[in-house]
Design a protein around this motif. Structure first.
Motif, PDB file in Angstrom:
ATOM      1  N   ALA A 132       5.039   8.411 -10.419  1.00  0.00           N
ATOM      2  CA  ALA A 132       5.830   7.288  -9.913  1.00  0.00           C
ATOM      3  C   ALA A 132       5.994   6.236 -10.997  1.00  0.00           C
ATOM      4  O   ALA A 132       5.159   6.088 -11.896  1.00  0.00           O
ATOM      5  CB  ALA A 132       5.142   6.695  -8.686  1.00  0.00           C
TER       6      ALA A 132
ATOM      7  N   ARG B 216      -5.499  10.433 -10.808  1.00  0.00           N
ATOM      8  CA  ARG B 216      -5.463   9.499  -9.686  1.00  0.00           C
ATOM      9  C   ARG B 216      -4.723   8.232 -10.108  1.00  0.00           C
ATOM     10  O   ARG B 216      -5.336   7.210 -10.409  1.00  0.00           O
ATOM     11  CB  ARG B 216      -6.876   9.158  -9.220  1.00  0.00           C
TER      12      ARG B 216
ATOM     13  N   SER C  64      -3.237   3.116  -4.659  1.00  0.00           N
ATOM     14  CA  SER C  64      -2.963   4.477  -5.117  1.00  0.00           C
ATOM     15  C   SER C  64      -1.493   4.830  -4.878  1.00  0.00           C
ATOM     16  O   SER C  64      -0.906   4.460  -3.847  1.00  0.00           O
ATOM     17  CB  SER C  64      -3.854   5.478  -4.380  1.00  0.00           C
ATOM     18  N   VAL C  65      -0.916   5.547  -5.846  1.00  0.00           N
ATOM     19  CA  VAL C  65       0.488   5.979  -5.750  1.00  0.00           C
ATOM     20  C   VAL C  65       0.568   7.457  -6.124  1.00  0.00           C
ATOM     21  O   VAL C  65      -0.406   8.070  -6.576  1.00  0.00           O
ATOM     22  CB  VAL C  65       1.402   5.132  -6.673  1.00  0.00           C
ATOM     23  N   GLU C  66       1.775   8.047  -5.945  1.00  0.00           N
ATOM     24  CA  GLU C  66       1.977   9.442  -6.300  1.00  0.00           C
ATOM     25  C   GLU C  66       2.015   9.608  -7.819  1.00  0.00           C
ATOM     26  O   GLU C  66       2.425   8.699  -8.555  1.00  0.00           O
ATOM     27  CB  GLU C  66       3.284   9.952  -5.697  1.00  0.00           C
ATOM     28  N   ARG C  67       1.599  10.787  -8.253  1.00  0.00           N
ATOM     29  CA  ARG C  67       1.618  11.067  -9.691  1.00  0.00           C
ATOM     30  C   ARG C  67       3.075  11.146 -10.170  1.00  0.00           C
ATOM     31  O   ARG C  67       3.911  11.808  -9.560  1.00  0.00           O
ATOM     32  CB  ARG C  67       0.904  12.377  -9.962  1.00  0.00           C
TER      33      ARG C  67
ATOM     34  N   GLN D  73      -2.720   4.769 -10.131  1.00  0.00           N
ATOM     35  CA  GLN D  73      -2.794   3.571  -9.322  1.00  0.00           C
ATOM     36  C   GLN D  73      -1.786   2.544  -9.807  1.00  0.00           C
ATOM     37  O   GLN D  73      -1.422   2.518 -10.988  1.00  0.00           O
ATOM     38  CB  GLN D  73      -4.202   2.948  -9.383  1.00  0.00           C
TER      39      GLN D  73
ATOM     40  N   ARG E  19      10.518  12.450  -7.123  1.00  0.00           N
ATOM     41  CA  ARG E  19      11.711  13.147  -6.639  1.00  0.00           C
ATOM     42  C   ARG E  19      12.980  12.361  -6.894  1.00  0.00           C
ATOM     43  O   ARG E  19      14.080  12.850  -6.629  1.00  0.00           O
ATOM     44  CB  ARG E  19      11.558  13.412  -5.140  1.00  0.00           C
TER      45      ARG E  19
ATOM     46  N   MET F 189       9.945   7.360  -6.968  1.00  0.00           N
ATOM     47  CA  MET F 189       9.074   8.511  -6.807  1.00  0.00           C
ATOM     48  C   MET F 189       9.477   9.639  -7.746  1.00  0.00           C
ATOM     49  O   MET F 189      10.583   9.646  -8.288  1.00  0.00           O
ATOM     50  CB  MET F 189       9.099   8.976  -5.346  1.00  0.00           C
TER      51      MET F 189
END
Length: 804
Positions: free
Chosen positions: A92, A54, A87-90, A56, A110, A108
């Motif tokens: 990032a 998770r 919270s952010v994407e894993r 952050q 991607r 990100m």
């Protein structure tokens, strides 16, 4: 790893990210797993993104890192917890933080870049702009980021209301919609307490003149309205922007509608005053209140308040044209409000206002207009008008206002007073009604008699009879009335003292108005006033009644002697049992306090029940454990174990009776049915040593002590018997009371000595065992220990000291 520095007057900080993704501040570990970090000196934050399931984005204030003390507790050190984590994407990574905007750029997984506005940057940035007085920037960001606009006031209410904050706000905000949005969002709650707490690292000193939050909305609306009206009058704002008249019309309407209670009448008056003076090329017959500008203002006001409420406010202003303009765009039926408005226009002003006030339930104002309407009419219809006013006063209970309005009209004033008395009489306020009836001019004798009869004031009743026409009805009528009233008074309940007063009043009525000496003496005898009965008998030369008083006193003395002996016996028995029960209750209180339960439970708190509860619980566990290995458990048949006493228990149950009942199985059908348990007082018995038994014993002890009225009756009876030649009986009555007093004193002293011995003995045992014995006292002990019989009058005791 890159090292970034932050220069401070007293300290320099260095941050770095190791190859193992550990984030450090100097030698102190901030995070054991972070992908990236960035330092913003403008925002005064260190931001980093963590690794894990998770992830952050966390924001660590530089001021907290500078003042971090590892020896302080967790409540004092908030540096490692961060502020408003997001919270952010894993995967990032943090790229940069904008220095002049509350935004940051994140890459990100991607590969695409995204700019976000985290709360941790937005809220401190807004607070900083508010402190700087840049309300335009603060309001724009709050509107875009959906931040509660109450923060503009709550951050520093004193500055906003007293130090020019409201003037700067009006001068900087160009869009009227934004001002309306700010006013409509106001609430009587401090958002810095529960919604947006001010961080400890940026708190500044609060002013002492902080306003009460319950009036915040009214204060802000009033201040904003004053600033906007002042700007319109001068034609320029504090920032130099030129404004025309009516420029702030909608925000001013918002301030009126937002206040508590809403000031809709002032808002409608403002709309009417801002209506155009002429309609240009439009029809001259068309009202200015139907113009587009007025209608748009009314529609905006209806957006803030209900149409029906606005319509009622308009007719409450007695402006029927304005009411028509309000109802035009509402959901109201024109077939209803148009004829109603037309009828009111055609009526006289006072009557129209009276009907409006009645519709709006403003009854005091309606009565004033009704009175004014009657004074404007001809004198020929004065009687009808007075009757209408009186009916309205009675229906709405406006007697006080009616007395003020008709203070100079004696005839109508008397009618209002009588109506007030009747109303008080129906509300069971007979004493007040009696005063009102007799205060009228002329007096309302019939109402006074009914009120005097209701409240039991026989003196006022017979005064009304004498003042009225009843005196001409003859002696027979007065006699029957006096007997009826005397019986009514003597039948009232109450304590012994109140009953004596009632009997004395009844006897006085029978003597003065009924001329019935015998019945009056009977009343004195019933009240144990034998001396007065004897006096009245001799006054009217009725020696037969004197003998009747003596015989009644003898009978009462014998009854008192038996009663006093029984009280002495009851006190002795109850006192001995009380000594035993109070010891149980003291022990129960001590055990309950140690167990942390209520020491004054009804039955379950007694010593016996507390011990039996523990033993019963152990028996249940033992019984349930032994039943597992029994032979009958093979047949899967339940066995019921009932715990009887402390030392025994019995097995109950039958295999046959546990079988399924059907029309082919008749086992158990012919057995006699069990009798139902009795309900009511007989089903419940007091447990020995319970709180209920203690309460009963205390009541018995208190009842055994004669109260003051009983003591007075005994004293007067003893004196009367001595004066009537019944000295032996008087001495017996005196001795019976002295015996009761001696028995009470003896039992109280004996119980006190036993208590003292018990306390000393428990203290010795506790000293031997090396513990402190704490004495637990029950609430009732103080009252019981103070029980004693009062002495008879000294004159009676002196007489019997001579005769003994």
């Amino acid at each position: 790893a890159d090292v970034l520095g932050h220069d401070e007057p007293s300290k320099r900080l260095a941050f770095g990210l190791s190859s193992r993704y550990r984030l450090y501040c100097g030698e102190r570990l901030l995070s054991s797993a972070s992908t990236s970090f960035a330092v913003s000196l403008e925002h005064k934050f260190l931001s980093h993104i963590t690794l894990g399931s998770r992830p952050q984005q966390r924001f660590l204030p530089l001021a907290s890192l500078r003042d971090f003390d590892p020896f302080m507790g967790s409540d004092e050190n908030e540096a490692l917890d961060g502020y408003e984590a997001r919270s952010v994407e894993r995967g990032a990574r943090l790229i940069a933080i904008f220095p002049m905007k509350p935004m940051c750029v994140i890459q990100m997984p991607r590969g695409n870049l995204e700019s976000i506005s985290p709360r941790a940057l937005v809220l401190p940035y807004i607070m900083m702009k508010i402190d700087e007085g840049d309300y335009f920037t603060a309001l724009d960001i709050m509107r875009r980021q959906r931040v509660d606009m109450n923060l503009i006031v709550d951050l520093d209410p004193f500055h906003f209301l007293e130090k020019g904050g409201a003037e700067l706000f009006i001068g900087q905000i160009d869009k009227i919609d934004n001002i309306n949005l700010f006013l409509s969002s106001l609430i009587d709650v401090d958002t810095t307490i529960w919604k947006y707490p001010i961080p400890s690292w940026r708190k500044k000193e609060r002013r002492d003149g902080r306003r009460d939050e319950t009036s915040k909305v009214n204060l802000v609306c009033t201040k904003m309205r004053e600033v906007m009206i002042h700007a319109e009058n001068k034609g320029i704002t504090s920032s130099g922007k030129i404004v025309k008249e009516g420029h702030f019309l909608l925000p001013i309407l918002s301030s009126y509608a937002k206040q508590n209670p809403p000031m809709l009448e002032e808002a409608l008056a403002l709309i009417k005053s801002n209506a155009p003076k002429n309609l240009g090329n439009q029809s001259k017959r068309k009202s200015v209140l139907l113009s587009e500008s007025v209608q748009s203002s009314i529609q905006y006001l209806a957006f803030l308040a209900d149409y029906e409420l606005i319509f009622n406010t308009a007719i409450g202003m007695y402006d029927f044209d304005l009411a028509k303009a309000v109802a035009r765009h509402s959901q109201m039926d024109p077939k209803v409000y148009l004829p109603m408005l037309k009828r009111w226009r055609e009526m006289p002003d006072s009557m129209a206002r009276y009907e409006v006030d009645v519709k709006l339930k403003r009854y005091e104002s309606a009565l004033r207009h009704l009175v004014a309407a009657g004074r404007d009419e001809d004198q020929t219809s004065n009687a009808e008008h007075i009757s209408k006013c009186l009916k309205f006063i009675e229906s709405q209970g406006l007697h006080k206002l009616g007395l003020e309005l008709f203070a100079n009209e004696s005839e109508f004033l008397q009618s209002i007073m009588v109506s007030l008395g009747e109303r008080l009489l129906t509300e069971n306020r007979a004493e007040e009604a009696l005063t009102v009836f007799l205060a009228t001019s002329p007096k309302c004798i019939d109402g006074g008699k009914r009120a005097a009869s209701a409240c039991g004031d026989w003196r006022a009743y017979f005064a009304c009879c004498a003042e009225g026409s009843d005196s001409a009805d003859g002696d027979d009528s007065m006699t029957s009335i006096s007997v009826k009233i005397a019986e009514n008074i003597s039948s009232r309940g109450g304590n012994m003292n109140e009953q004596r007063d009632c009997y004395a009043s009844a006897a006085r009525i029978l003597l003065d108005y009924g001329k019935d000496v015998g019945y009056a003496v009977d009343m004195f005898i019933s009240g144990h006033m034998y001396n007065e009965g004897r006096r009245i008998s001799y006054l009217h030369k009725r020696t037969d009644l004197v003998k009747k008083c003596v015989d009644a006193a003898v009978s009462y003395a014998n009854t008192c002697i038996e009663d006093l002996a029984e009280r002495a016996s009851s006190f002795e028995v109850a006192s001995k049992r009380y000594y035993e029960v109070i010891k149980i209750r003291r022990q129960a209180i001590k055990e309950a306090e140690e167990a942390g339960i209520d020491p004054h439970l009804d039955d379950s708190a007694s010593l016996f029940s507390m011990q039996s509860t523990a033993s019963n619980s152990s028996l249940r566990s033992t019984a349930s454990g032994s039943s597992v290995g029994s032979t009958r458990s093979v047949a899967s048949v339940s066995t019921v174990i009932s715990v009887g006493a402390t030392s025994t228990f019995s097995f109950t149950g039958d295999v046959d009776t546990m079988k399924h009942k059907s029309k082919f199985n008749k086992i158990g059908r012919d057995k006699p049915k069990k009798k139902k348990k009795k309900k009511g007082p007989a089903a419940r018995r007091m447990k020995p040593g319970s709180e209920e038994e203690l309460k009963s014993l205390v009541d018995t002890l208190k009842f055994s002590i004669p109260n003051d009225p009983y003591l007075v009756a005994i004293s007067e009876t003893v004196t009367f018997l001595m004066q009537s030649g019944k000295s032996p009986l008087a001495k017996l009555l005196f001795q019976a009371y002295e015996d009761l007093s001696s028995a009470v004193t003896k039992e109280q002293k004996s119980r006190s000595e036993k208590d003292k011995q018990d306390i000393e003995e428990r203290g010795r045992f506790a000293h031997i065992e090396g513990r402190i014995d704490e004495f637990a006292e029950h609430d009732c002990e103080k009252d019981v220990n103070e029980l004693e019989c009062k002495f008879l009058p000294e004159s009676i005791r002196n007489i019997f000291s001579f005769l003994s």
